[in-house]
Motif scaffolding. Structure first.
Motif, PDB file in Angstrom:
ATOM      1  N   SER A  64       0.695  -1.126  -0.106  1.00 24.70           N
ATOM      2  CA  SER A  64       0.041   0.542   0.263  1.00 24.70           C
ATOM      3  C   SER A  64       0.556   1.464   0.246  1.00 24.70           C
ATOM      4  O   SER A  64       0.435   2.278   0.037  1.00 24.70           O
ATOM      5  CB  SER A  64      -0.916   0.184   1.388  1.00 24.70           C
ATOM      6  OG  SER A  64      -0.403   0.523   2.322  1.00 24.70           O
ATOM      7  N   VAL A  65       2.353   1.055   0.343  1.00 25.00           N
ATOM      8  CA  VAL A  65       3.097   2.355  -0.137  1.00 25.00           C
ATOM      9  C   VAL A  65       2.542   2.952  -1.166  1.00 25.00           C
ATOM     10  O   VAL A  65       3.309   2.094  -2.252  1.00 25.00           O
ATOM     11  CB  VAL A  65       4.596   2.138   0.820  1.00 25.00           C
ATOM     12  CG1 VAL A  65       5.123   3.215  -0.007  1.00 25.00           C
ATOM     13  CG2 VAL A  65       4.467   1.788   1.982  1.00 25.00           C
ATOM     14  N   VAL A  66       2.793   4.114  -1.771  1.00 24.32           N
ATOM     15  CA  VAL A  66       2.689   4.920  -3.080  1.00 24.32           C
ATOM     16  C   VAL A  66       3.250   5.724  -3.655  1.00 24.32           C
ATOM     17  O   VAL A  66       3.455   6.044  -4.268  1.00 24.32           O
ATOM     18  CB  VAL A  66       1.204   4.791  -3.360  1.00 24.32           C
ATOM     19  CG1 VAL A  66       0.319   3.651  -3.262  1.00 24.32           C
ATOM     20  CG2 VAL A  66       0.624   5.957  -2.601  1.00 24.32           C
ATOM     21  N   GLU A  67       3.951   6.372  -2.240  1.00 26.28           N
ATOM     22  CA  GLU A  67       4.573   7.245  -2.706  1.00 26.28           C
ATOM     23  C   GLU A  67       6.076   7.351  -1.309  1.00 26.28           C
ATOM     24  O   GLU A  67       5.733   6.808  -0.600  1.00 26.28           O
ATOM     25  CB  GLU A  67       4.020   8.481  -2.361  1.00 26.28           C
ATOM     26  CG  GLU A  67       5.564  10.102  -2.879  1.00 26.28           C
ATOM     27  CD  GLU A  67       4.663  11.097  -3.645  1.00 26.28           C
ATOM     28  OE1 GLU A  67       3.333  10.545  -3.301  1.00 26.28           O
ATOM     29  OE2 GLU A  67       4.995  11.653  -2.935  1.00 26.28           O
ATOM     30  N   LEU A  68       7.345   7.372  -2.369  1.00 25.16           N
ATOM     31  CA  LEU A  68       8.069   7.559  -1.203  1.00 25.16           C
ATOM     32  C   LEU A  68       9.358   8.153  -1.254  1.00 25.16           C
ATOM     33  O   LEU A  68       9.817   8.317  -2.720  1.00 25.16           O
ATOM     34  CB  LEU A  68       8.871   5.782  -1.121  1.00 25.16           C
ATOM     35  CG  LEU A  68      10.543   5.761  -0.061  1.00 25.16           C
ATOM     36  CD1 LEU A  68       9.874   5.560   1.229  1.00 25.16           C
ATOM     37  CD2 LEU A  68      11.397   4.243  -0.839  1.00 25.16           C
ATOM     38  N   THR A  69       9.823   8.855  -0.353  1.00 23.74           N
ATOM     39  CA  THR A  69      10.786   9.980  -0.455  1.00 23.74           C
ATOM     40  C   THR A  69      12.025   9.496   0.049  1.00 23.74           C
ATOM     41  O   THR A  69      12.022  10.353   1.991  1.00 23.74           O
ATOM     42  CB  THR A  69       9.967  11.574  -0.419  1.00 23.74           C
ATOM     43  OG1 THR A  69       9.166  11.737  -1.045  1.00 23.74           O
ATOM     44  CG2 THR A  69      11.509  12.387  -0.880  1.00 23.74           C
ATOM     45  N   LEU A  81      10.529  10.023   4.209  1.00 25.19           N
ATOM     46  CA  LEU A  81       9.118  10.422   4.186  1.00 25.19           C
ATOM     47  C   LEU A  81       8.206   9.271   3.110  1.00 25.19           C
ATOM     48  O   LEU A  81       8.411   9.189   2.591  1.00 25.19           O
ATOM     49  CB  LEU A  81       8.652  11.973   3.391  1.00 25.19           C
ATOM     50  CG  LEU A  81       9.134  12.963   3.873  1.00 25.19           C
ATOM     51  CD1 LEU A  81       8.884  14.452   2.724  1.00 25.19           C
ATOM     52  CD2 LEU A  81       8.556  13.322   4.972  1.00 25.19           C
ATOM     53  N   PHE A  82       6.577   8.788   3.929  1.00 23.79           N
ATOM     54  CA  PHE A  82       6.213   7.854   2.402  1.00 23.79           C
ATOM     55  C   PHE A  82       4.705   7.856   2.691  1.00 23.79           C
ATOM     56  O   PHE A  82       4.086   8.106   3.896  1.00 23.79           O
ATOM     57  CB  PHE A  82       6.707   5.555   2.912  1.00 23.79           C
ATOM     58  CG  PHE A  82       6.240   5.537   4.693  1.00 23.79           C
ATOM     59  CD1 PHE A  82       4.944   4.966   4.658  1.00 23.79           C
ATOM     60  CD2 PHE A  82       6.926   6.306   5.609  1.00 23.79           C
ATOM     61  CE1 PHE A  82       4.872   4.423   5.022  1.00 23.79           C
ATOM     62  CE2 PHE A  82       6.701   5.115   6.391  1.00 23.79           C
ATOM     63  CZ  PHE A  82       5.377   4.183   6.454  1.00 23.79           C
ATOM     64  N   GLY A  83       3.893   7.607   1.938  1.00 25.41           N
ATOM     65  CA  GLY A  83       2.507   8.069   2.112  1.00 25.41           C
ATOM     66  C   GLY A  83       1.851   6.484   1.716  1.00 25.41           C
ATOM     67  O   GLY A  83       2.645   5.611   0.530  1.00 25.41           O
ATOM     68  N   THR A  84       1.363   6.049   2.340  1.00 25.24           N
ATOM     69  CA  THR A  84       0.378   4.763   2.302  1.00 25.24           C
ATOM     70  C   THR A  84      -1.149   4.791   1.574  1.00 25.24           C
ATOM     71  O   THR A  84      -2.094   6.174   1.692  1.00 25.24           O
ATOM     72  CB  THR A  84       0.576   4.001   3.566  1.00 25.24           C
ATOM     73  OG1 THR A  84      -0.665   4.637   4.412  1.00 25.24           O
ATOM     74  CG2 THR A  84       1.452   3.665   4.034  1.00 25.24           C
ATOM     75  N   ALA A  85      -1.737   3.656   0.547  1.00 21.12           N
ATOM     76  CA  ALA A  85      -2.778   4.255   0.465  1.00 21.12           C
ATOM     77  C   ALA A  85      -4.290   3.699   1.287  1.00 21.12           C
ATOM     78  O   ALA A  85      -3.860   3.178   2.099  1.00 21.12           O
ATOM     79  CB  ALA A  85      -3.108   3.252  -0.662  1.00 21.12           C
ATOM     80  N   GLY A  86      -5.197   4.476   1.145  1.00 23.31           N
ATOM     81  CA  GLY A  86      -6.086   4.152   2.093  1.00 23.31           C
ATOM     82  C   GLY A  86      -7.382   5.520   1.836  1.00 23.31           C
ATOM     83  O   GLY A  86      -7.113   6.418   1.505  1.00 23.31           O
ATOM     84  N   GLY A  87      -8.029   5.423   3.280  1.00 22.04           N
ATOM     85  CA  GLY A  87      -9.163   6.269   3.272  1.00 22.04           C
ATOM     86  C   GLY A  87     -10.241   6.308   2.424  1.00 22.04           C
ATOM     87  O   GLY A  87     -10.189   5.357   0.485  1.00 22.04           O
ATOM     88  N   ASP A  88     -10.833   7.654   1.679  1.00 22.08           N
ATOM     89  CA  ASP A  88     -10.936   7.748   0.565  1.00 22.08           C
ATOM     90  C   ASP A  88     -10.429   8.182  -0.303  1.00 22.08           C
ATOM     91  O   ASP A  88     -10.531   9.916  -0.201  1.00 22.08           O
ATOM     92  CB  ASP A  88     -12.758   8.892   1.571  1.00 22.08           C
ATOM     93  CG  ASP A  88     -13.910   9.169   0.117  1.00 22.08           C
ATOM     94  OD1 ASP A  88     -13.199   9.013  -1.145  1.00 22.08           O
ATOM     95  OD2 ASP A  88     -14.737   9.413  -0.347  1.00 22.08           O
TER      96      ASP A  88
END
Length: 174
Positions: A64-69, A81-88
């Motif tokens: 679910s990690v969709v962004e990684l810096t 920094l990282f972003g995971t997919a979730g929510g609306d």
């Protein structure tokens, strides 16, 4: 009339896909050309190995990690920094974190920064990263969804002994 209503409902539900991973990121042609040098396709040099899906439940979370810096100006400390997919995905959906690698035994210390559409690193110095975040906003009176950009400073104390921070701060910025 009922088939039309059903079709509208099905199309509406399909548009509300909760899987942010389905968002396509367009990479400019110039960047694609830089990232992969021109090369001839490979030729097989032996039999193919069949690989089965990984059944470790943690792989679902990792996928679910969709962004990684990676943050590269933090001295010897590994920070990202990282972003995971979730929510609306209609209202943000990129759960954004900063993580500090402690040790193989301890793993990562992870702090959730927020829920955004996306983020962009503006600058980075030891113990600090400045971000511009794009996020959904809703007009309470009309229910209209819009978007806004804002800036935040993510800060933490840099320990002289090299240990990971116990807390971070998230400060609104201009």
């Amino acid at each position: 009339m009922k088939p039309v209503t059903f079709l509208v409902a099905v199309l509406g539900l399909a548009a509300c896909d909760s899987q942010v991973e389905t968002r396509k990121v367009e990479v400019p042609a110039a960047e694609q050309a830089r990232s992969l040098p021109a090369a001839a396709p490979l030729s097989a040099a032996g039999p193919a190995a069949t690989v089965q899906p990984d059944t470790d439940a943690n792989q679902q979370w990792a996928a679910s990690v969709v962004e990684l810096t990676p943050l590269t100006r933090q001295g010897d400390r590994t920070v990202k920094l990282f972003g995971t997919a979730g929510g609306d995905p209609a209202m943000n959906g990129l759960y954004t974190h900063v993580a500090f690698f402690d040790s193989p035994a301890e793993g990562w210390r992870v702090f959730r920064i927020g829920d955004f559409l996306d983020y962009r690193v503006l600058s980075e110095t030891p113990g600090r990263v400045d971000l511009e975040v794009n996020e959904s906003s809703m007009d309470g009176a009309t229910g209209t969804i819009g978007s806004r950009k804002r800036r935040v400073i993510i800060g933490w104390a840099v320990a002289t002994d090299g240990s990971v921070p116990a807390t971070i701060s998230v400060t609104p910025a201009q």
